[in-house]
Design a protein around this motif. Sequence first.
Motif, PDB file in Angstrom:
ATOM      1  N   GLY A  58       0.851  -1.183   0.000  1.00 49.54           N
ATOM      2  CA  GLY A  58       0.000   0.000   0.000  1.00 49.54           C
ATOM      3  C   GLY A  58       0.882   1.227   0.000  1.00 49.54           C
ATOM      4  N   HIS A  59       1.127   1.783   1.210  1.00 51.99           N
ATOM      5  CA  HIS A  59       1.970   2.966   1.353  1.00 51.99           C
ATOM      6  C   HIS A  59       3.363   2.705   0.781  1.00 51.99           C
ATOM      7  CE1 HIS A  59       3.818   6.490   3.119  1.00 51.99           C
ATOM      8  NE2 HIS A  59       4.649   5.736   3.816  1.00 51.99           N
ATOM      9  N   LEU A  60       3.788   3.498  -0.196  1.00 51.10           N
ATOM     10  CA  LEU A  60       5.101   3.388  -0.840  1.00 51.10           C
ATOM     11  C   LEU A  60       5.353   1.975  -1.379  1.00 51.10           C
ATOM     12  CD1 LEU A  60       7.273   5.506   1.652  1.00 51.10           C
ATOM     13  CD2 LEU A  60       6.167   6.250  -0.467  1.00 51.10           C
ATOM     14  N   GLY A  61       4.282   1.353  -1.862  1.00 54.33           N
ATOM     15  CA  GLY A  61       4.396  -0.010  -2.350  1.00 54.33           C
ATOM     16  C   GLY A  61       5.349  -0.170  -3.520  1.00 54.33           C
ATOM     17  N   ASP A  62       5.515   0.875  -4.333  1.00 51.69           N
ATOM     18  CA  ASP A  62       6.429   0.783  -5.467  1.00 51.69           C
ATOM     19  C   ASP A  62       7.867   0.547  -5.014  1.00 51.69           C
ATOM     20  OD1 ASP A  62       4.417   1.075  -7.288  1.00 51.69           O
ATOM     21  OD2 ASP A  62       4.757   3.217  -7.646  1.00 51.69           O
ATOM     22  N   GLN A  63       8.227   1.086  -3.845  1.00 54.07           N
ATOM     23  CA  GLN A  63       9.574   0.836  -3.330  1.00 54.07           C
ATOM     24  C   GLN A  63       9.766  -0.648  -3.019  1.00 54.07           C
ATOM     25  OE1 GLN A  63      11.163   3.238  -0.183  1.00 54.07           O
ATOM     26  NE2 GLN A  63      10.140   5.102  -0.877  1.00 54.07           N
ATOM     27  N   ILE A  64       8.727  -1.279  -2.480  1.00 54.63           N
ATOM     28  CA  ILE A  64       8.823  -2.703  -2.171  1.00 54.63           C
ATOM     29  C   ILE A  64       8.904  -3.517  -3.446  1.00 54.63           C
ATOM     30  CG2 ILE A  64       7.612  -4.657  -1.112  1.00 54.63           C
ATOM     31  CD1 ILE A  64       6.494  -2.694   0.960  1.00 54.63           C
ATOM     32  N   ARG A  65       8.090  -3.177  -4.435  1.00 57.89           N
ATOM     33  CA  ARG A  65       8.150  -3.882  -5.721  1.00 57.89           C
ATOM     34  C   ARG A  65       9.533  -3.768  -6.352  1.00 57.89           C
ATOM     35  NH1 ARG A  65       2.846  -1.496  -6.238  1.00 57.89           N
ATOM     36  NH2 ARG A  65       1.221  -3.082  -6.499  1.00 57.89           N
ATOM     37  N   GLN A  66      10.091  -2.565  -6.309  1.00 61.79           N
ATOM     38  CA  GLN A  66      11.399  -2.347  -6.919  1.00 61.79           C
ATOM     39  C   GLN A  66      12.485  -3.108  -6.172  1.00 61.79           C
ATOM     40  OE1 GLN A  66      12.491   1.783  -7.234  1.00 61.79           O
ATOM     41  NE2 GLN A  66      14.353   1.373  -8.389  1.00 61.79           N
ATOM     42  N   ALA A  67      12.382  -3.168  -4.840  1.00 63.44           N
ATOM     43  CA  ALA A  67      13.414  -3.826  -4.039  1.00 63.44           C
ATOM     44  C   ALA A  67      13.388  -5.342  -4.187  1.00 63.44           C
ATOM     45  CB  ALA A  67      13.247  -3.444  -2.568  1.00 63.44           C
ATOM     46  N   LEU A  68      12.199  -5.917  -4.374  1.00 67.03           N
ATOM     47  CA  LEU A  68      12.063  -7.374  -4.355  1.00 67.03           C
ATOM     48  C   LEU A  68      11.874  -7.987  -5.728  1.00 67.03           C
ATOM     49  CD1 LEU A  68       9.705  -7.763  -1.262  1.00 67.03           C
ATOM     50  CD2 LEU A  68      12.208  -7.598  -1.323  1.00 67.03           C
ATOM     51  N   GLY A  69      11.317  -7.219  -6.660  1.00 64.91           N
ATOM     52  CA  GLY A  69      11.078  -7.743  -7.998  1.00 64.91           C
ATOM     53  C   GLY A  69      10.181  -8.962  -7.976  1.00 64.91           C
ATOM     54  N   ASN A  70      10.524  -9.962  -8.775  1.00 59.44           N
ATOM     55  CA  ASN A  70       9.694 -11.172  -8.864  1.00 59.44           C
ATOM     56  C   ASN A  70      10.092 -12.244  -7.867  1.00 59.44           C
ATOM     57  OD1 ASN A  70      12.066 -12.191  -9.898  1.00 59.44           O
ATOM     58  ND2 ASN A  70      11.277 -12.514 -11.981  1.00 59.44           N
ATOM     59  N   GLY A  71      11.065 -11.932  -7.007  1.00 60.69           N
ATOM     60  CA  GLY A  71      11.471 -12.876  -5.965  1.00 60.69           C
ATOM     61  C   GLY A  71      12.581 -13.825  -6.357  1.00 60.69           C
ATOM     62  N   GLU A  72      13.104 -13.664  -7.564  1.00 57.25           N
ATOM     63  CA  GLU A  72      14.117 -14.606  -8.062  1.00 57.25           C
ATOM     64  C   GLU A  72      15.344 -14.664  -7.157  1.00 57.25           C
ATOM     65  OE1 GLU A  72      16.586 -15.451 -12.237  1.00 57.25           O
ATOM     66  OE2 GLU A  72      15.352 -13.658 -11.998  1.00 57.25           O
ATOM     67  N   ALA A  73      15.715 -13.535  -6.550  1.00 57.94           N
ATOM     68  CA  ALA A  73      16.903 -13.511  -5.690  1.00 57.94           C
ATOM     69  C   ALA A  73      16.746 -14.415  -4.474  1.00 57.94           C
ATOM     70  CB  ALA A  73      17.190 -12.073  -5.245  1.00 57.94           C
TER      71      ALA A  73
END
Length: 305
Positions: A58-73
């Motif tokens: 929710g709040h600043l969710g784009d930062q979480i998406r950018q940090a984690l991506g699709n989870g491949e790491a």
Amino acid sequence: MSSPCQGVILAAGHGARMGAIADRYPKALLPVCNIPLIHRHLDTLRRLGVRDVIIVVGHLGDQIRQALGNGEAWRLSITYAEQTDRQGLAHAVGQLEAYLDRPFYLLLGDIYFEFDHLDALRAAFETHRAAVALAVREDEDLDAVRRNFSVETDAAGRVSRLIEKPAHPPTRCKGCGLYLADRRLFDAIRETPRSALRNEYELTDAIQRLVEHGAPVHAVPMVAWDMNITEPNDLVTCSVRELARRGLPHLLGHDCRLAPGCAINGSVLGDGVRVLHPIRLERCVVLPGTIVDATEDYTGVLIAP
């Protein structure tokens, strides 16, 4: 369970009591010893055998998406769900019914955990054919129970009552924000009204509804220590504790630059931190990218850009 469980991390909250830091960072990305909380949660889920994770943002969710991506790491597959209207934890979980087709672990994204016997949650869930198994610990600090929820059980660990943020805790047994649940939880959520306490759909109330309907709910004492990261000092407490657990005098991130004569004791400095004057940092956390231009010493504080 014939197939691996799914995983859910709730990371949509704003964190108003974090002050100005909440306007720049989602709480789930705040670091303990330079490792973001949500990274720790992904590692925990992988250790539990999870491969598919849904993260509610929710709040600043784009930062979480950018940090984690699709989870491949993390050798995981991550799907994101947006909680645009925050109406409580039960509301957030209830929105995920279409995503979840098997039992699922649920983690609150703003809690720092130290676990004992991590596999005990699944063992209890399977042994008792539970609708929900929830992680608990006996907390000597009754205020910590008041800030979370109390859990009353029989001698076998079957839950008889849960109380969200009890003013007068009937027990020191505290719920810790990790659950393993099956789809019966969604039925309970649909039957759960808003709470008088916060006018939200409380997850604790939904699980209590299962208890009242006779569904087996079991408490599992598997948490050695935990803290809900609510205020800036909580992040300092967790980082200082983690340093002690690792036996480290301090921790410096990549490319930190310190003025000659700086003294760093029991403190954690993130990547790219600059300390411009020969000051002492005692039991502090300095977030990545911060330029510390002070000429006086700091003790026991979180320092942000």
